[in-house]
Design an enzyme around this catalytic site. Structure first.
Site, short mmCIF file in Angstrom:
data_model
loop_
_atom_site.label_atom_id
_atom_site.label_comp_id
_atom_site.label_asym_id
_atom_site.label_seq_id
_atom_site.Cartn_x
_atom_site.Cartn_y
_atom_site.Cartn_z
N GLU A 129 8.09 5.60 1.95
CA GLU A 129 7.89 5.56 0.51
C GLU A 129 7.22 6.87 0.08
O GLU A 129 6.27 7.29 0.75
CB GLU A 129 7.01 4.39 0.09
CG GLU A 129 6.97 4.23 -1.42
CD GLU A 129 6.15 3.02 -1.89
OE1 GLU A 129 5.52 2.33 -1.06
OE2 GLU A 129 6.16 2.78 -3.10
N ASN B 237 6.06 -1.84 4.70
CA ASN B 237 7.37 -1.92 5.35
C ASN B 237 7.67 -3.35 5.81
O ASN B 237 6.82 -4.00 6.40
CB ASN B 237 7.40 -1.01 6.58
CG ASN B 237 6.74 0.33 6.31
OD1 ASN B 237 7.21 1.08 5.48
ND2 ASN B 237 5.61 0.59 6.97
N GLU C 252 3.80 -2.63 -7.87
CA GLU C 252 2.40 -2.29 -7.60
C GLU C 252 1.42 -3.02 -8.53
O GLU C 252 0.44 -3.60 -8.08
CB GLU C 252 2.19 -0.78 -7.64
CG GLU C 252 2.95 -0.02 -6.55
CD GLU C 252 2.64 -0.50 -5.13
OE1 GLU C 252 1.68 -1.26 -4.94
OE2 GLU C 252 3.40 -0.13 -4.21
N GLU D 157 -0.69 -5.64 1.08
CA GLU D 157 0.55 -5.29 1.79
C GLU D 157 1.33 -6.56 2.14
O GLU D 157 2.55 -6.58 2.04
CB GLU D 157 0.25 -4.48 3.06
CG GLU D 157 -0.60 -3.23 2.85
CD GLU D 157 -0.13 -2.31 1.74
OE1 GLU D 157 1.09 -2.27 1.47
OE2 GLU D 157 -0.98 -1.64 1.12
N GLY E 118 -3.46 4.27 1.71
CA GLY E 118 -4.20 3.17 2.31
C GLY E 118 -3.38 2.43 3.36
O GLY E 118 -3.82 2.23 4.48
N ALA E 119 -2.17 2.04 2.97
CA ALA E 119 -1.32 1.28 3.88
C ALA E 119 0.07 1.17 3.26
O ALA E 119 0.27 1.55 2.11
CB ALA E 119 -1.89 -0.12 4.10
N MET E 120 1.01 0.64 4.04
CA MET E 120 2.40 0.58 3.57
C MET E 120 3.07 -0.71 3.99
O MET E 120 2.96 -1.14 5.14
CB MET E 120 3.14 1.81 4.15
CG MET E 120 4.58 1.89 3.75
SD MET E 120 4.75 2.07 1.94
CE MET E 120 6.30 1.25 1.70
N1 0A1 Z 1 3.26 1.09 -1.38
C1 0A1 Z 1 1.99 1.37 -0.79
C2 0A1 Z 1 1.42 2.68 -1.18
C3 0A1 Z 1 1.96 3.89 -0.53
C4 0A1 Z 1 2.67 4.80 -1.27
C5 0A1 Z 1 3.11 5.97 -0.72
C6 0A1 Z 1 2.81 6.23 0.58
O1 0A1 Z 1 3.19 7.42 1.09
C7 0A1 Z 1 2.41 8.10 1.96
C8 0A1 Z 1 2.11 5.32 1.34
C9 0A1 Z 1 1.69 4.14 0.78
C10 0A1 Z 1 1.00 0.35 -1.33
O2 0A1 Z 1 1.01 0.06 -2.50
O3 0A1 Z 1 0.18 -0.12 -0.56
ZN ZN Z 2 1.20 -1.65 -3.17
#
Ligand code: 0A1
Ligand code: ZN
Length: 881
Positions: A128, A272, A327, A305, A268-270
């Site tokens: 992402e 997937n 989000e 997450e 912070g985290a992802m």
């Molecule tokens: N979707 C994740 C946030 C996120 C966005 C971009 C990134 O790239 C390095 C990593 C994480 C969330 O909302 O936690």
């Molecule tokens: Zn998020």
């Protein structure tokens, strides 16, 4: 690095893709410097697309090694391959065909931490928003949903663990010390949710049985030896899974759920699918290394997450303009989770403090944008407090307007209608309209219009007529490229508080739609008249912070003191006390500027004493109420021509005057809060520590304060107390022997623990005064610091740029020079992190003229560099515009 071309992406240009990718098979032959990726995709032409429409795939810095259609290699003139795109000029006219693409990538040299990279020898991915195109050519956009099968091959010694999304299908040996694993994810997903991890990690395993009886294997993977530090995260995960079933009726849908903690991570985290990847800061914790705030963050981010599995993954975004669809909604869900797990009022106050500290300045400065933006140059720069936090507030308002049952019905309808789809904000709002029968057209402006609305209120009581009238006016300030604003639907929760502290009942109301304790503002002005009001009430408005607005209420100053003691809404109480202190600080600031000493009404110290000793209030609430507004909060309220040194002096004087007046009471309360029980991270225990540490901060300003703080530090049995004492020493007693000794002791004890050393860096980076610039430069040369690690960069430079008002905004501009130098140095390796650091000067126009000019020069010096990254170029360009 994508250099800044100035290209702008626009919402109105959205067009569905001509081709779809129903299936994606990936094979990774992993090797540190040269990983070969073979991608076979089934390409389906949409009915509306003409036969032979060129197929244009996204790439980023890719090297193509092979290309075939339906198994046959393509002639050189049949396609154009560039690092950033692959175009097949005349694809087969049949509705479906396969394309096989071979690319080669170098995970070891990937310092952007996007795509496939290595962190501490572990292969991992971050896709992402647009990282998948760094792995292979693809239709790398969130509305292309595909079913993935992934085969990973690697040296067993280097990577005994091979993970990807979905469920495990197969594993085996392939000779030469190499092995493989195959994963299949049955849920169609966009490429940004793809993930792979391969390495040598320790596992924490557990199980969860869903409501309908699905057995799920849970795994958290961390550096060997750190497994005990993942116990809290695992517990938070299981609580999250149970809560989502209960609160939203959402169950988990795969056989496994894995989390991997890595030490180099941009965010912070992802989320997937089935394989969350975390910044290890948000997984690893025990009482000796993590503060109560760290525990709370871990709980919230694990939940966040996990909740994305439905809000983000099962229903994803049509395009990146819809980012808040996943989000804002998921933040709202994690806020509700934490509120249920901890104290709802305390959680709400903390949320509002965060919103005001991070989102309000964004909304009030050059980087302002709507919750759903209409244009962007670099999508990575839109993972903002506006999209996340204000996005969550908007969802909260929908619940306030509809009521909890209709809100839940709307959510259920949204899940039912859009499961498996890539949706839009319009789809989301329509589900609530259809479920409730309400019209949300005006409300939708919260998504489309930037800026923090201002609501101003005057109150008057007519004893003869027994009426109480509120004159309410809304205005929305202009923001970049939106000079004219439309009127918003603002739901204001309220109470008319009588002399006994109870809300007065009223006979009738005229002038606005008022229902269920909520005034709905929909016009510019409302004259709201309540009848049968026989005594003049204190008015408590925007209870629970029902709308993310700035509010000024003209009422008697004793009303605020009264509300701070007696409002039945805890948020209202906290807010009233906070307003009392803010008003006093602004007056004190003006006196300092005029060369006078600030003086404060004794009623403030009296109120503080009463709150500190009110046993009916939660400890954590008392701690929050007693925490004076931060320097940046005060600056925001003042608005323009800011002199950070004068704010600092006024704030120090207030803290000291409150401490002096409550010397004995605070000392007694402080002593009574010692907790000799075994450590527990629960909210109540954390609240006791928070109150004790807040009191320490006051007491440390009195004679003997440094000895008290040193004693607190030496006797601390957990990181919360230790870090709090260190901060008091390093900030209130800069350069004193007690501070120097404590810093040295902390450093000696934790030199080998990077996450704990981050606290040491951050505490020093935030130490006030002109010495901070040199301290930060010195710390950047410390062996525990690394310019390559995002956590280190955020701890040292992020804290300095965004959390040190007097140090960073030093009058001679030395802080700004360090800013420019740092952004340019970081950008070369990691433009995304550099761009985030670069937001540290977004409020430069609110400074006094001298600092403003020095800040402008620093920003301009960055802007003048040739070949700036798209990330940094975008932020600096908008900041200067
Ligand atoms: N979707 C994740 C946030 C996120 C966005 C971009 C990134 O790239 C390095 C990593 C994480 C969330 O909302 O936690
Ligand atoms: Zn998020």
């Amino acid at each position: 690095m994508r250099t800044d071309t100035g290209q702008v992406f626009r919402l109105e240009d959205y067009r569905p893709s001509d081709y779809l990718i129903p299936r994606t098979d990936l094979t990774f032959v992993l090797s540190p410097e040269s990983t070969i990726v073979t991608t076979t995709v089934v390409i389906r032409r949409r009915e509306k697309a003409a036969r032979g429409t060129p197929l244009a795939l996204d790439g980023s810095g890719l090297v193509l090694r092979g290309l075939a259609i339906d198994g046959k290699a393509l002639a050189d003139d049949a396609y154009s391959a560039l690092p950033d795109s692959l175009v097949i000029h005349n694809p087969p006219a049949v509705p479906e065909f396969t394309v096989t693409i071979e690319t080669e990538v170098n995970p070891s040299s990937n310092t952007t931490l996007m795509g496939l990279y290595r962190s501490n020898g572990v292969y991992c991915t971050q896709c992402e928003a647009e990282g998948f195109r760094r792995i292979t050519y693809f239709l790398d956009r969130p509305d292309i949903l595909s079913v993935y099968t992934v085969r990973i091959e690697a040296a067993r010694a280097e990577a005994p663990l091979l993970l990807s999304n979905g469920n495990p299908v197969d594993t085996g040996d392939i000779g030469d010390g190499r092995h493989f694993a195959v994963w299949h994810d049955p849920f169609p997903k966009p490429s940004y949710l793809f993930a792979l991890v391969a390495g040598d990690l320790g596992a924490v395993s557990d199980r969860f049985t869903t409501k309908s009886g699905r057995e799920v294997s849970l795994g958290i993977y961390v550096e060997h030896g750190k497994q005990p530090l993942a116990a809290y995260a695992m517990d938070a995960l299981k609580r999250s899974m149970a809560w989502d079933e209960e609160a939203f009726g959402r169950e988990y849908d795969l056989d496994v759920f894995n989390i991997v903690a890595v030490s180099d991570f941009n965010m912070g985290a992802m989320e997937n699918k089935g394989l969350n990847i975390f910044n290890d800061k948000y997984v690893l914790a025990n009482e000796d290394t993590a503060t109560d705030a760290d525990f709370a963050n871990i709980e919230a981010i694990i939940a966040h997450e996990y909740f994305h599995n439905w809000t983000g993954n099962r229903i994803t975004c049509r395009d990146w303009f819809q980012l808040c669809l996943k989000e804002g909604l998921t933040v709202f869900r994690d806020h509700e989770f934490s509120a249920d797990q901890r104290s709802r009022p305390v959680k709400r106050i903390a949320e509002v403090r965060t919103l005001r500290a991070h989102q309000f300045p964004e909304d009030q400065g050059p980087l302002a944008h709507p919750v759903r933006p209409r244009r962007y140059r670099e999508i990575n720069n839109f993972y903002t407090a506006t999209v996340y936090e204000k996005g969550s507030e908007v969802v909260r308002m929908i619940r306030t307007i509809l009521g909890a049952p209709a809100f839940r019905a709307g959510m259920d309808l949204y899940f039912e209608r859009h499961d498996g789809e890539a949706a839009t904000i319009e789809d989301f709002l329509k589900a609530f309209e259809d479920a409730s029968g309400r019209d949300l057209a005006q409300f939708a402006l919260w998504y489309h219009q930037a800026g923090t609305p201002h609501v101003s209120v005057t109150a008057s009581h007519d004893p003869a007529a027994a009426t109480f009238t509120l004159q309410i006016e809304q205005s929305v300030p202009p923001t970049p490229s939106e000079s004219r604003k439309r009127l918003m639907h603002i739901p204001l929760t309220f109470g008319l508080v009588g002399a006994d502290g109870r809300d007065l009942a009223y006979g009738g109301v005229e002038g606005a739609w008022v229902e269920g304790g909520v005034i709905h503002l929909r016009k510019r002005r409302h004259t709201v008249t309540f009848s049968d009001i026989f005594e003049r009430p204190a008015v408590s408005l925007n209870r629970g912070f029902s709308a993310p607005v700035s509010l000024s209420v003209e009422q008697r100053s004793e009303d605020l003191f009264f509300l701070a003691r007696h409002d039945s809404d805890p948020f209202g109480r906290w807010q009233a006390f906070n307003t009392v202190m803010t008003d006093a600080l602004i007056t004190g600031y003006r006196r300092v500027l005029g060369g006078d000493k600030p003086v404060f009404s004794p009623s403030i110290a009296e109120l503080a004493g009463a709150v500190a000793g009110d046993a009916a209030l939660e400890h954590a609430f008392r701690a929050l109420a007693l925490t004076p507004p931060g320097e940046a909060d005060i600056a925001r309220e003042i608005g323009s021509n800011i002199d950070p040194d004068a704010i600092f002096s006024a704030r120090e004087a207030l803290v000291r005057s409150v401490a002096e007046a409550n010397r004995e009471a605070f000392a007694a309360a402080y002593a009574s809060l010692v907790d000799s029980r075994r450590f527990s991270p629960d909210a109540a225990s954390a609240g006791r520590r928070a109150l004790r540490n807040t009191l320490l901060d006051y007491l440390a300003t009195l004679p003997g304060g440094s000895a008290l703080a040193a004693q607190h530090f030496a006797s601390a049995t957990n990181m919360t107390d230790r870090a709090a004492a260190l901060m008091v020493l390093a900030h209130r007693h800069v350069g004193r022997p007690e501070a120097i000794e404590a810093l040295a002791a902390f450093e000696a004890k934790y030199a080998g623990d990077p996450l704990v050393m981050d606290k040491w860096f951050a505490i020093q980076a935030a130490a006030p005064g002109p010495g901070a610039v040199d301290a930060v430069k010195r710390l950047a040369a410390h062996p525990a610091f690394a310019m390559t690690n995002p956590n280190r960069l955020r701890s040292l430079f992020g804290t300095f740029f965004s959390g040190n008002q007097t140090g960073f905004h030093r009058a001679d501009g030395a802080g700004y020079a360090l800013f420019a130098e740092t952004i340019l140095a970081v950008e070369k390796r990691n433009p995304q992190v550099a761009a985030r650091l670069a937001t540290g000067l977004r409020s430069w126009r609110s400074l006094e003229p001298n600092r403003q000019e020095l800040a402008r020069q620093a920003l301009a010096s960055i802007a003048s560099i040739k070949d700036l990254s798209a990330d940094v170029g975008d932020i600096i360009g908008r900041t200067l515009a």
